[in-house]
Enzyme design. Structure first.
Site, PDB file in Angstrom:
ATOM      1  CB  CYS A   5      -0.677   0.020   1.348  1.00 48.19           C
ATOM      2  SG  CYS A   5      -2.366  -0.044   1.431  1.00 48.19           S
ATOM      3  CG  LEU A   6       4.537   3.554  -1.585  1.00 50.02           C
ATOM      4  CD1 LEU A   6       4.719   4.210  -0.223  1.00 50.02           C
ATOM      5  CD2 LEU A   6       5.855   2.938  -2.038  1.00 50.02           C
TER       6      LEU A   6
END
Lengths: 282, 151
Positions: free
Chosen positions: B91-92
């Site tokens: 999750c970036l």
């Protein structure tokens, strides 16, 4: 069938990869309506596939005569001329196609820009080829002189060896020295030629300031953002279609905010004039 | 498009020294690269571990972000992190909505490396089990909730 129906039938044949039938349909359509430039550009595309390049050029000229802004007409004429190894003419058409593609915000702008580069590259190669031939003929003449001189001296020595009664004298060693001298002379000669034309021997690198930081290729049409960063027009437009932001700062950025970077464009153009042969693929 | 040419250039540049803790595992073609990363400080969560990142590039790279996930291979685990699911999905925002075409493989590796370096929580994202069961592999299709910007 009406011209429009024939055009649609031609499109269907084209989609199915039936170039010959598409060519026939478009030709019939043109026989009915010779004022619709789209019929000509469509037929030109078919003929590009059929590698009938002279016919492509004729169709493109017809399309351009009807509508000078027919981007595809200029674009395909450039491709056909490239295929016929006529890069200088191709470049003229490709540059017009590029301008139109930008004006019309066409998605083909990147492809058109590549044809511009290809034309520059081929033209450079042609010029470079002539130049190398000329230089090399002088270099080769002088190499031949050195070689024939050393061969003549070797023949002389062999004759002396035949008549000689002097068993102490090492003719093979003397011949080896003559060959060695000739080799060194030829090397030195090549060095002198290299020094006379350092352009041709300098490292082949495109300076970073001419490179687009998205495609990592040399820019041909640099534009500058509000923050002062430059990108090639085609790649930044690709990016803005996906996200209306400055790639470096992520601030909002619109196509209208971009300005041509004229000085940088000149620098890129000049660099390509001198180095297109390799810089295009760099 | 220019994906292949650009990746060729990145590969040429990458053969110059990479930042410490980042190395190439394999680059078989211009659609898929594997990179190894290590956390260099003494963070006990990641000490002496090497992790493997899988990059998938589309034809539209770098206009479109690459798909980047951690993969489990021999000697390579999925690092523990509140933004990394146990199936390797990361999750970036940089890899999704905040992607920019001036980013490259090296800078993505550095961002992920620093994301690990600064982490102190030995935990997975909330709802990890359910997420992994749902079988999502492609991070781009997920609307992550970036609820925790302190990590």
């Amino acid at each position: 069938m009406s011209a429009e129906e024939l055009r649609l039938a031609g499109n269907t044949s084209f989609k199915n990869g039936d170039w010959l039938s598409a060519d026939k349909k478009y030709s019939q359509a043109i026989a009915i309506d010779s004022r619709n430039y789209v019929l000509f550009t469509n037929r030109a595309l078919v003929r590009l596939k059929l590698e009938r390049y002279d016919d492509v050029i004729n169709d493109c000229m017809s399309a351009i005569n009807i509508n000078h802004d027919a981007m595809k007409g200029h674009y395909m004429a450039a491709q056909a001329l490239l295929a016929l190894s006529r890069p200088s003419e191709a470049l003229g058409f490709a540059l017009t196609a590029y301008q139109l593609a930008i004006q019309q915000q066409s998605k083909s702008a990147t492809d058109v820009a590549n044809v511009v580069l290809e034309a520059k590259k081929q033209r450079w190669k042609k010029l470079e080829h002539n130049r190398i031939d000329k230089d090399d003929s002088l270099l080769n003449q002088m190499k031949t002189l050195i070689k024939s001189d050393s061969e003549r001296r070797i023949v002389d020595l062999r004759e002396q060896q035949w008549d000689s009664t002097d068993h102490e004298r090492d003719f093979e060693a003397e011949i080896a020295v003559i060959r060695d001298d000739a080799r060194v002379q030829i090397e030195e000669l090549a060095n002198v030629f290299a020094r006379a034309d350092p352009q041709r021997y300098r490292p082949r690198e495109v300076p970073d300031y001419l490179m687009d930081s998205i495609s990592f290729s040399i820019m041909t049409d640099p534009v500058v953002t509000k923050k002062g960063h430059s990108y090639d027009r085609t790649t930044i437009m690709d990016h803005l279609r996906r996200s209306a932001t400055d790639p470096l700062t992520r601030e909002p950025l619109r196509v209208e905010d971009l300005r041509t970077n004229l000085a940088l464009k000149q620098a890129c153009t000049q660099f390509l004039e001198e180095n297109a042969g390799w810089a295009v693929d760099y | 498009m220019f994906a292949t040419k650009r990746l060729q250039k990145e590969l040429n540049n990458i053969h110059k020294p990479l930042p410490p803790g980042i190395s190439i595992a394999s680059t078989p073609d211009f659609t898929n690269w594997k990179m190894d990363i290590q956390v260099l400080d003494n963070n006990p969560l990641y000490a002496d571990q090497i992790y493997r990142l899988n990059f998938k590039f589309s034809q539209s790279y770098p206009i479109e972000a690459p798909e980047v996930t951690f993969i489990k291979e021999e000697g390579r685990d999925i690092p523990m992190h509140p933004h990394i699911y146990s199936n390797g999905v990361i999750c970036l925002d940089l890899l999704g909505s905040n992607w920019s075409p001036v980013q490259n493989v090296e800078s993505v590796c550095m961002s992920i490396q620093s994301m690990l370096t600064s982490n102190t929580k030995n935990e997975r994202p909330p709802g990890d089990d359910a997420f992994v069961r749902s079988g999502y592999r492609s991070p781009r299709n997920i609307n992550f909730v970036y609820d925790d910007n302190t990590v």
